[in-house]
Design an enzyme around this catalytic site. Structure first.
Site, PDB file in Angstrom:
ATOM      1  N   LYS A 112       0.821  -1.207   0.000  1.00 57.50           N
ATOM      2  CA  LYS A 112       0.000   0.000   0.000  1.00 57.50           C
ATOM      3  C   LYS A 112       0.858   1.263   0.000  1.00 57.50           C
ATOM      4  O   LYS A 112       0.401   2.325  -0.404  1.00 57.50           O
ATOM      5  CB  LYS A 112      -0.970  -0.015   1.173  1.00 57.50           C
ATOM      6  CG  LYS A 112      -2.044  -1.078   0.990  1.00 57.50           C
ATOM      7  CD  LYS A 112      -3.223  -0.915   1.901  1.00 57.50           C
ATOM      8  CE  LYS A 112      -4.348  -1.864   1.517  1.00 57.50           C
ATOM      9  NZ  LYS A 112      -4.024  -3.302   1.703  1.00 57.50           N
TER      10      LYS A 112
HETATM   11  C1  LIG Z   1      -4.611  -4.426   0.966  1.00 54.90           C
HETATM   12  C2  LIG Z   1      -3.824  -5.693   0.887  1.00 54.90           C
HETATM   13  C3  LIG Z   1      -4.127  -6.704  -0.051  1.00 54.90           C
HETATM   14  C4  LIG Z   1      -5.320  -6.639  -0.987  1.00 54.90           C
HETATM   15  O1  LIG Z   1      -5.173  -5.648  -1.967  1.00 54.90           O
HETATM   16  P1  LIG Z   1      -6.450  -5.118  -2.769  1.00 54.90           P
HETATM   17  O2  LIG Z   1      -5.926  -4.017  -3.619  1.00 54.90           O
HETATM   18  O3  LIG Z   1      -7.409  -4.636  -1.724  1.00 54.90           O
HETATM   19  O4  LIG Z   1      -6.997  -6.252  -3.550  1.00 54.90           O
HETATM   20  C5  LIG Z   1      -3.295  -7.824  -0.114  1.00 54.90           C
HETATM   21  N1  LIG Z   1      -2.241  -7.956   0.724  1.00 54.90           N
HETATM   22  C6  LIG Z   1      -1.928  -7.012   1.637  1.00 54.90           C
HETATM   23  C7  LIG Z   1      -0.765  -7.236   2.539  1.00 54.90           C
HETATM   24  C8  LIG Z   1      -2.694  -5.845   1.768  1.00 54.90           C
HETATM   25  O5  LIG Z   1      -2.369  -4.919   2.681  1.00 54.90           O
END
Ligand SMILES: *Cc1c(COP(=O)(O)O)cnc(C)c1O
Length: 462
Positions: A112
């Protein structure tokens, strides 16, 4: 470059406006009116460039004339300078035709950061130019909150308040939110659970007087700028394996569908992607949808990959919009039906989705087993989210190279990893003292008016 709503009934906006707005006024999500394409020669020319230069070339057509080239390059440079790996998103090999894209070298050790760090710099630049300030309030069960805090800490034009459920996040997650000591960062430990945090956040957005008074802004995963930032690493990794002369496939651990939707955009832009594989944990609503053509909500079952524990995958709406050939009414109708728990996708739209995406799921046992087997096979320690994807990626190997996305550092989920490999993963050196750092948070009751007063007072005091 203009942006339109997936529900077809909101004003067209520029990139900067869509970014500051977040959710469209008709309840839809912003998407580019037309997806720009990149010529095969221009894709080939990305080989060997820095991550930042690739980011500039891939994202530039989407921002239109909102920034000069120099301004946009500066924004990108500042966004990624805090990453701990020179490649930003390094690729490691797991098996003869299977690669892992490590997206966890940013400040909070999760993918993120790629989107949040960019959005922090974009907000700072755009608000500075407009001479405006905003208040970002977010609710988090863990990961998003720390990524937002790291992205906005120390920025002049933004105050960031993160509501988290007191006593219900992991120690590492809490420490990441409570140890930054910048004056514009406010970690609020709410006396309640995650749903209550989200409910209070929603109340604040629905209280227009408060919302306008403090200039409330949201940075959740439906923000288009977050999706755009994630398109870049699809290009960077594919090109390093020989694209556009050679096709690649991707497997993506999926919750809100933002990350894999970015892969879809890369493909629409002309990156030769053979297959995009949705990997879900035991909360497999997306996998079931691909198999049955019906999107049906079920209760959330807490898993060891908590960032994928979802019932409503908000960015899936963007994929539906393209599957319905940009028919906003059809999307709005499906979303209306979802209020009663389920909607059915037309045959034509399902054909389109199945042409563009495959899917698979991993149970909890399979996730543990994959952490263990990959550690044995190549000493790569996977976080549980990444392990879900590697399990599904392994099932989808072909003669085309498979790139599986690793979304978090294993040390963020030490209990699950330790259970699988009997070794506790260590935090990287620059964070090794995290658990000893001093915490700063404000315990708050689950009461809207008190929260609003606190937010107003804190802003006034700055
Ligand atoms: C947010 C997240 C996901 C999922 O990603 P999306 O874009 O919501 O599909 C997968 N792994 C981790 C570690 C995350 O923080």
């Amino acid at each position: 470059m203009k942006y339109i709503s997936t529900r077809g009934n909101a004003p067209e906006l520029s990139f900067a406006e869509a970014m500051l707005t977040g959710l469209a006024r008709d309840g839809g999500l912003y998407v580019p009116k037309k997806i720009p394409t990149m010529a095969q020669d221009d894709i080939a020319a990305l080989a060997g460039l820095s991550y930042e230069e690739i980011a500039f070339r891939v994202m530039k057509p989407f921002v239109g004339d909102c920034f000069t080239d120099e301004e946009f390059q500066g924004i990108i440079a500042r966004a990624y300078e805090g990453f701990r790996h020179a490649a930003r998103a390094p690729l490691v090999q797991l098996a003869p035709n299977h690669y892992l894209l490590e997206l966890f070298h940013g400040p909070t050790l999760a993918f993120k950061d790629f989107a949040m760090q960019l959005i922090g710099q974009l907000f700072q630049f755009e608000l500075g130019r407009r001479n405006e300030r905003v208040t970002i309030v977010g609710a988090t069960s863990g990961d998003t909150g720390s990524a937002a805090i790291e992205a906005f800490r120390g920025l002049d034009n933004v105050d960031v308040f993160i509501l988290y459920p007191d006593g219900r996040t992991s120690d590492i997650q809490r420490k990441q939110m409570t140890t930054p000591d910048d004056a514009n960062v406010h970690a609020l430990a709410l006396d309640g659970d995650f749903d209550e945090c989200q409910a209070r956040l929603k109340d604040m957005f629905n209280d227009f007087e408060f919302r306008d008074g403090v200039k409330l802004a949201g940075v959740n995963s439906i923000n288009w700028a977050r999706v755009l930032a994630q398109v870049v690493y699809y290009f960077a990794s594919a090109v390093s394996l020989g694209a556009p002369h050679r096709k690649v496939s991707f497997t993506v651990p999926t919750g809100n569908f933002g990350d894999i939707f970015a892969g879809f955009i890369a493909k629409q832009m002309g990156l030769p992607i053979e297959d995009l594989v949705i990997a879900t944990n035991q909360n497999d609503i997306l996998h079931r949808t691909m198999e049955t053509g019906a999107y049906t909500k079920d209760g959330v079952k807490p898993s060891i990959s908590p960032s994928m524990d979802i019932q409503v995958s908000s960015n899936f709406e963007r994929a539906l919009f393209f599957a319905y050939d940009r028919d906003g009414d059809a999307v709005a109708k499906s979303m209306e039906e979802l209020k009663d728990g389920s909607f059915t996708i037309s045959q034509g739209a399902m054909d389109y989705l199945r042409e563009n995406f495959s899917s698979g799921r991993a149970s909890e046992e399979e996730t543990y087993a994959t952490i263990k087997s990959e550690y044995a096979a190549c000493q790569e320690v996977l976080c549980p989210h990444s392990a879900v994807a590697v399990k599904v990626g392994n099932e989808n190997l072909s003669e085309v190279p498979m790139i599986t996305l690793a979304t978090a550092h294993p040390a963020k989920f030490p209990d699950a990893v330790e259970k699988a490999i009997k070794t506790r993963p260590a935090l990287p050196p620059h964070m090794a003292d995290l658990m000893e750092r001093e915490e700063r948070m404000c315990k708050v009751p689950n009461q809207l008016v008190l929260l609003q007063t606190l937010i107003k007072d804190r802003i006034a005091a700055r």
